[in-house]
Design a protein around this motif. Structure first.
Motif, PDB file in Angstrom:
ATOM      1  N   GLY A  63       0.575  -1.431   0.133  1.00 55.35           N
ATOM      2  CA  GLY A  63      -0.285  -0.376   0.049  1.00 55.35           C
ATOM      3  C   GLY A  63       0.756   1.316   0.276  1.00 55.35           C
ATOM      4  O   GLY A  63       1.744   1.255   0.885  1.00 55.35           O
ATOM      5  N   PHE A  64       0.530   2.182  -0.509  1.00 56.85           N
ATOM      6  CA  PHE A  64       0.705   3.347  -0.774  1.00 56.85           C
ATOM      7  C   PHE A  64      -0.129   4.860  -0.730  1.00 56.85           C
ATOM      8  O   PHE A  64      -1.078   4.669  -0.880  1.00 56.85           O
ATOM      9  CB  PHE A  64       1.764   3.969  -2.558  1.00 56.85           C
ATOM     10  CG  PHE A  64       2.693   2.708  -2.391  1.00 56.85           C
ATOM     11  CD1 PHE A  64       4.484   2.840  -2.306  1.00 56.85           C
ATOM     12  CD2 PHE A  64       2.085   1.213  -3.388  1.00 56.85           C
ATOM     13  CE1 PHE A  64       4.928   1.882  -2.703  1.00 56.85           C
ATOM     14  CE2 PHE A  64       3.196   0.338  -3.337  1.00 56.85           C
ATOM     15  CZ  PHE A  64       4.610   0.755  -2.838  1.00 56.85           C
ATOM     16  N   LEU A  65       0.250   5.374  -0.054  1.00 61.21           N
ATOM     17  CA  LEU A  65       0.078   6.787   0.389  1.00 61.21           C
ATOM     18  C   LEU A  65       0.268   8.372  -0.376  1.00 61.21           C
ATOM     19  O   LEU A  65       1.465   8.590  -0.562  1.00 61.21           O
ATOM     20  CB  LEU A  65      -0.562   7.018   1.620  1.00 61.21           C
ATOM     21  CG  LEU A  65      -0.634   8.743   2.653  1.00 61.21           C
ATOM     22  CD1 LEU A  65      -3.013   8.363   1.658  1.00 61.21           C
ATOM     23  CD2 LEU A  65      -1.080   8.619   3.556  1.00 61.21           C
ATOM     24  N   PHE A  66      -0.414   9.209  -1.660  1.00 59.12           N
ATOM     25  CA  PHE A  66       0.442  10.031  -1.742  1.00 59.12           C
ATOM     26  C   PHE A  66      -0.086  10.972  -1.292  1.00 59.12           C
ATOM     27  O   PHE A  66      -0.156  11.262  -0.615  1.00 59.12           O
ATOM     28  CB  PHE A  66      -1.025   9.965  -3.178  1.00 59.12           C
ATOM     29  CG  PHE A  66      -0.331  11.392  -4.451  1.00 59.12           C
ATOM     30  CD1 PHE A  66       0.522  11.502  -4.703  1.00 59.12           C
ATOM     31  CD2 PHE A  66      -0.881  12.827  -4.598  1.00 59.12           C
ATOM     32  CE1 PHE A  66       0.977  12.492  -5.926  1.00 59.12           C
ATOM     33  CE2 PHE A  66      -0.560  13.804  -4.552  1.00 59.12           C
ATOM     34  CZ  PHE A  66       0.233  13.729  -5.554  1.00 59.12           C
ATOM     35  N   ASP A  67       1.796  11.790  -1.210  1.00 61.22           N
ATOM     36  CA  ASP A  67       1.567  13.583  -0.692  1.00 61.22           C
ATOM     37  C   ASP A  67       1.892  14.303  -1.579  1.00 61.22           C
ATOM     38  O   ASP A  67       2.875  14.239  -2.546  1.00 61.22           O
ATOM     39  CB  ASP A  67       3.523  12.760   0.028  1.00 61.22           C
ATOM     40  CG  ASP A  67       3.861  13.546   0.913  1.00 61.22           C
ATOM     41  OD1 ASP A  67       3.049  14.861   1.243  1.00 61.22           O
ATOM     42  OD2 ASP A  67       4.725  13.985   1.304  1.00 61.22           O
ATOM     43  N   PRO A  68       0.887  14.891  -1.162  1.00 65.11           N
ATOM     44  CA  PRO A  68       0.536  15.868  -2.295  1.00 65.11           C
ATOM     45  C   PRO A  68       1.558  17.185  -2.271  1.00 65.11           C
ATOM     46  O   PRO A  68       1.860  17.395  -3.168  1.00 65.11           O
ATOM     47  CB  PRO A  68      -0.743  16.610  -1.272  1.00 65.11           C
ATOM     48  CG  PRO A  68      -0.471  15.933  -0.666  1.00 65.11           C
ATOM     49  CD  PRO A  68      -0.158  14.760  -0.411  1.00 65.11           C
TER      50      PRO A  68
ATOM     51  N   PHE B 165       4.752   8.707  -4.110  1.00 67.90           N
ATOM     52  CA  PHE B 165       4.155   7.325  -2.926  1.00 67.90           C
ATOM     53  C   PHE B 165       4.806   7.108  -1.770  1.00 67.90           C
ATOM     54  O   PHE B 165       5.490   6.080  -2.942  1.00 67.90           O
ATOM     55  CB  PHE B 165       2.842   6.843  -4.381  1.00 67.90           C
ATOM     56  CG  PHE B 165       2.287   7.560  -4.987  1.00 67.90           C
ATOM     57  CD1 PHE B 165       0.964   6.907  -4.629  1.00 67.90           C
ATOM     58  CD2 PHE B 165       2.333   7.914  -6.211  1.00 67.90           C
ATOM     59  CE1 PHE B 165      -0.522   7.731  -5.326  1.00 67.90           C
ATOM     60  CE2 PHE B 165       1.168   8.675  -6.775  1.00 67.90           C
ATOM     61  CZ  PHE B 165      -0.227   8.228  -6.560  1.00 67.90           C
ATOM     62  N   VAL B 166       4.300   7.222  -0.465  1.00 68.22           N
ATOM     63  CA  VAL B 166       4.724   7.051   0.360  1.00 68.22           C
ATOM     64  C   VAL B 166       4.390   5.409   0.509  1.00 68.22           C
ATOM     65  O   VAL B 166       3.093   5.108   0.756  1.00 68.22           O
ATOM     66  CB  VAL B 166       4.866   7.777   1.447  1.00 68.22           C
ATOM     67  CG1 VAL B 166       5.694   6.949   2.537  1.00 68.22           C
ATOM     68  CG2 VAL B 166       4.620   9.281   1.158  1.00 68.22           C
ATOM     69  N   PRO B 167       5.345   3.829   1.052  1.00 68.78           N
ATOM     70  CA  PRO B 167       4.629   3.207   1.140  1.00 68.78           C
ATOM     71  C   PRO B 167       4.411   3.022   2.512  1.00 68.78           C
ATOM     72  O   PRO B 167       4.749   3.527   3.525  1.00 68.78           O
ATOM     73  CB  PRO B 167       6.095   2.416   1.507  1.00 68.78           C
ATOM     74  CG  PRO B 167       7.223   3.001   0.111  1.00 68.78           C
ATOM     75  CD  PRO B 167       6.454   4.554   0.741  1.00 68.78           C
ATOM     76  N   ALA B 168       3.415   2.676   3.120  1.00 62.86           N
ATOM     77  CA  ALA B 168       2.972   2.271   4.043  1.00 62.86           C
ATOM     78  C   ALA B 168       3.389   1.411   5.434  1.00 62.86           C
ATOM     79  O   ALA B 168       3.592   2.477   5.913  1.00 62.86           O
ATOM     80  CB  ALA B 168       1.172   1.507   4.010  1.00 62.86           C
ATOM     81  N   GLY B 169       4.149   0.615   5.115  1.00 60.48           N
ATOM     82  CA  GLY B 169       5.079   0.377   5.954  1.00 60.48           C
ATOM     83  C   GLY B 169       6.517   0.943   6.177  1.00 60.48           C
ATOM     84  O   GLY B 169       7.066   0.578   6.557  1.00 60.48           O
TER      85      GLY B 169
END
Length: 193
Positions: free
Chosen positions: A141-146, A151-155
């Motif tokens: 999973g990745f979260l986009f850093d605006p 895209f930052v890995p969740a772990g």
């Protein structure tokens, strides 16, 4: 609820009366109207067993579908206080980059756009963008850093650029699914489960 419209078609679900809609062609997929996201319309939602006409519960015995339509319209009139992009999703594959690319770009733009939400305490972004990809038999999973457009890995680990994330989908079986989620829920939803 009106902002969740965008999922069209649904297979037959055991606990609902609505029939299988069959193939409805290309669509924008949303969360749907149940906790598991399986139902495409409020009308189908109101065919659940709990709403079945009975003497003392459910919709009226006479013309229950008319009442379902009325209740559907009533529910769709309420504002959810979320941006319309919330709940939209696209899966990038090796063969659909030309079609999915513009939608991904739109999602990134919306994840950077300021939005005022009374329920969420004022100024937030329209959505948080989550990407999920199967790599080596595991879901990442990745979260986009605006702020950095990465895209930052969740772990934890090294962030991926937009182009690096999109390149992952070029490998068959390694599709990337991106979802615009409600502000404040991105980190939890990006976490691998």
């Amino acid at each position: 609820m009106y902002e969740k419209v965008g999922m069209f078609g649904v297979p037959k679900v055991e606990t609902f009366d609505a029939p299988d809609s069959g193939n409805t062609g290309d669509q924008i997929r949303g969360f749907g109207f149940t906790n598991d996201g399986t139902l495409d319309t409020m009308f189908r939602f109101f065919t659940a067993l709990v709403f079945h006409p009975q003497l003392t519960a459910g919709f009226p015995l006479v013309n229950p579908d008319r009442t379902r339509r009325d209740v559907e319209q009533f529910v769709l009139a309420f504002d959810s206080d979320l941006a319309p992009v919330v709940g939209q999703q696209v899966t990038l594959t090796a063969s659909n980059a030309a079609a999915a690319g513009p939608r991904i770009t739109l999602f990134e733009q919306r994840a950077k756009a300021a939005f005022t939400s009374k329920l969420l305490g004022g100024q937030v972004k329209e959505c948080e963008l989550v990407a999920r990809v199967a790599q080596g038999g595991a879901i990442s999973g990745f979260l986009f850093d605006p702020g950095t457009s990465t895209f930052v890995p969740a772990g934890g680990g090294t962030a991926l650029s937009d182009s690096a994330l999109r390149a992952l989908a070029a490998t068959p079986g390694q599709e990337v699914t991106l979802t615009c989620v409600p502000p404040g829920s991105g980190a939890r939803m990006a976490a691998t489960r």
